[in-house]
Design a protein around this motif. Structure first.
Motif, PDB file in Angstrom:
ATOM      1  N   TYR A  15      70.719  23.278  46.438  1.00 11.82           N
ATOM      2  CA  TYR A  15      70.797  24.687  46.788  1.00 11.82           C
ATOM      3  C   TYR A  15      72.233  25.089  47.201  1.00 11.82           C
ATOM      4  N   ARG A  16      72.835  24.256  48.031  1.00 10.25           N
ATOM      5  CA  ARG A  16      74.201  24.566  48.501  1.00 10.25           C
ATOM      6  C   ARG A  16      75.184  24.674  47.336  1.00 10.25           C
ATOM      7  N   THR A  17      75.085  23.734  46.379  1.00  5.74           N
ATOM      8  CA  THR A  17      75.995  23.764  45.222  1.00  5.74           C
ATOM      9  C   THR A  17      75.820  25.051  44.431  1.00  5.74           C
ATOM     10  N   LYS A  18      74.554  25.436  44.212  1.00 10.34           N
ATOM     11  CA  LYS A  18      74.298  26.655  43.446  1.00 10.34           C
ATOM     12  C   LYS A  18      74.752  27.883  44.212  1.00 10.34           C
ATOM     13  N   ILE A  19      74.528  27.887  45.501  1.00 10.95           N
ATOM     14  CA  ILE A  19      74.950  29.028  46.312  1.00 10.95           C
ATOM     15  C   ILE A  19      76.460  29.197  46.275  1.00 10.95           C
ATOM     16  N   LEU A  36      75.245  32.351  56.822  1.00  8.82           N
ATOM     17  CA  LEU A  36      74.457  31.201  56.365  1.00  8.82           C
ATOM     18  C   LEU A  36      75.148  29.878  56.711  1.00  8.82           C
ATOM     19  N   SER A  37      76.141  29.940  57.550  1.00  6.17           N
ATOM     20  CA  SER A  37      76.931  28.733  57.843  1.00  6.17           C
ATOM     21  C   SER A  37      76.095  27.622  58.475  1.00  6.17           C
ATOM     22  N   GLU A  38      75.117  27.996  59.352  1.00  2.00           N
ATOM     23  CA  GLU A  38      74.285  26.972  60.004  1.00  2.00           C
ATOM     24  C   GLU A  38      73.454  26.220  58.977  1.00  2.00           C
ATOM     25  N   HIS A  39      72.880  26.916  58.028  1.00  2.00           N
ATOM     26  CA  HIS A  39      72.012  26.278  57.036  1.00  2.00           C
ATOM     27  C   HIS A  39      72.817  25.490  55.990  1.00  2.00           C
ATOM     28  N   LYS A  44      67.206  20.441  57.535  1.00  2.00           N
ATOM     29  CA  LYS A  44      65.836  20.487  58.024  1.00  2.00           C
ATOM     30  C   LYS A  44      65.005  21.445  57.168  1.00  2.00           C
ATOM     31  N   LYS A  45      63.696  21.490  57.481  1.00  3.94           N
ATOM     32  CA  LYS A  45      62.794  22.293  56.664  1.00  3.94           C
ATOM     33  C   LYS A  45      63.177  23.765  56.707  1.00  3.94           C
ATOM     34  N   ARG A  46      63.455  24.269  57.886  1.00  6.94           N
ATOM     35  CA  ARG A  46      63.808  25.679  58.004  1.00  6.94           C
ATOM     36  C   ARG A  46      65.153  25.982  57.331  1.00  6.94           C
ATOM     37  N   ASN A  47      66.048  25.012  57.347  1.00  4.30           N
ATOM     38  CA  ASN A  47      67.327  25.194  56.643  1.00  4.30           C
ATOM     39  C   ASN A  47      67.099  25.263  55.135  1.00  4.30           C
ATOM     40  N   MET A  48      66.194  24.401  54.650  1.00  4.00           N
ATOM     41  CA  MET A  48      65.907  24.397  53.217  1.00  4.00           C
ATOM     42  C   MET A  48      65.283  25.719  52.786  1.00  4.00           C
ATOM     43  N   ALA A  50      65.752  28.655  54.176  1.00  2.00           N
ATOM     44  CA  ALA A  50      66.791  29.689  54.206  1.00  2.00           C
ATOM     45  C   ALA A  50      67.707  29.584  52.977  1.00  2.00           C
ATOM     46  N   LEU A  51      68.019  28.376  52.599  1.00  2.00           N
ATOM     47  CA  LEU A  51      68.858  28.181  51.417  1.00  2.00           C
ATOM     48  C   LEU A  51      68.131  28.646  50.156  1.00  2.00           C
TER      49      LEU A  51
END
Length: 354
Positions: A15-19, A36-39, A44-48, A50-51
């Motif tokens: 997700y991070r690479t695509k974002i 979105l810097s925290e995620h 974690k699940k909530r980070n995933m 959000a991404l």
């Protein structure tokens, strides 16, 4: 639990690479990215979740601005073509690049092409950077060589001429060494991949040799042109003579010879005139001072060539001739007088007066 954690990390990384790619292509402001810097740092699940939501949002923006998005990705493709030294044939082989029907399918083809080019560049980064370094040094060498043949280079300020000449000499020595190093790398790469390593559609070493051949050909052409110009100049000098700098012409009536100056400045001659008195057989000698023609007319001595005309010069020549004739008559009379009877003391006393 560990397996699920590992899966979450892999999913978040994707997700991070695509974002990151979508942010760059859509030119998302930095303020939105910081939210979105925290995620972007945790998995974690909530980070995933959000991404994943950010990816869906960016995909919707991508579809709304399809034209701008495809143009951005095409610029990225062109950049990798340049880095990988693609030839025009290789570039034209990607047909979707020139398709104007902007659809999601066309966008997917462009994204796949970017991924292929990125992998190709990363696999051969060392070679491509070496070739880029050679090209930069080669262009700099040609620029310095051109300056070395420029007549205005002698307007040297701050020692730039010496620095440029030293830099050019260093490049002329370092380029062959760099070519030798790249040749070893290319030979190894071709053995591993069983195909030729090409730059701009031809083998790199052939490309390098072609550049040197063009350089030497231009040098020979310049040499021939200089030789032809020199030959034409020599022929013109042989035919018309060497061009001389025009000088101020002298006046025809101005004598410049040293002999003429001496002649005009000769002191006044005292010409003794002898006369023989027939009465009593006694010879009397009287001396008469013969004045110069210039003073006889009441004029002072003149500087040679000052105020004289051709007619005055002619009269001057006649006066000189008369003076010479008078001296000859004097010598002849003196000889006759020496043969006649006279008292020696008388003649000596006559000359002593003068």
């Amino acid at each position: 639990l560990e397996e699920r954690k590992a899966e979450n990390e892999l999913c978040c990384s994707a997700y991070r690479t695509k974002i990151q790619d979508l942010w760059e292509r859509l030119q998302i402001p930095q303020e939105e990215r910081e939210g979105l810097s925290e995620h972007m740092a945790k998995s974690k699940k909530r980070n995933m979740e959000a991404l994943q939501a950010e990816v869906q949002r960016l995909d919707m923006l991508k579809m709304k601005s399809m034209h701008r998005f495809i143009e951005a990705i095409r610029a990225e493709i062109a950049l990798f073509w340049e880095r990988c030294f693609y030839s025009q044939e290789q570039c034209r082989a990607f047909v979707p690049y020139h398709d104007d029907n902007l659809t999601e399918e066309l966008l997917n083809l462009h994204e796949a092409e970017v991924l292929t080019l990125k992998k190709y560049y990363e696999d051969h980064r060392e070679l491509f950077e070496g070739v880029t370094r050679w090209q930069e040094n080669w262009l700099l060498f040609l620029e310095l060589d051109k300056k070395a043949n420029d007549p205005s280079r002698f307007n040297n300020r701050g020692g730039n001429l010496l620095k440029e000449e030293k830099r050019r000499a260093d490049l002329q020595k370092s380029l062959p060494k760099l070519e030798k190093s790249l040749k070893a790398q290319i030979d190894l790469w071709e053995q591993e991949h069983s195909r030729e390593f090409q730059v701009n559609g031809q083998k790199f070493l052939e490309y390098v040799q072609l550049q040197w051949d063009l350089y030497h050909s231009e040098k020979e052409q310049e040499k021939l042109q200089r030789q032809m110009k020199k030959n034409k100049q020599m022929e013109a000098e042989m035919l018309y003579g060497t061009a001389r700098t025009p000088t101020k012409r002298r006046m025809a009536a101005t004598p410049t010879s040293g002999k003429v100056r001496k002649l005009n400045a000769t002191p006044t001659l005292c010409t003794p005139i002898s006369s023989t008195l027939s009465s009593g057989g006694t010879t009397n000698h009287s001396s008469v001072l013969r004045q110069p023609l210039s003073t006889s007319k009441g004029q002072g001595l003149q500087t040679p060539g000052q105020g004289k005309t051709p007619r005055a010069l002619e009269r001057n020549k006649e006066n000189i001739t008369r003076s010479l004739a008078t001296y000859s008559e004097f010598a002849r009379d003196l000889t006759k007088a020496s043969k006649s009877t006279f008292k020696p003391g008388q003649l000596h006393s006559t000359f002593a007066q003068y």
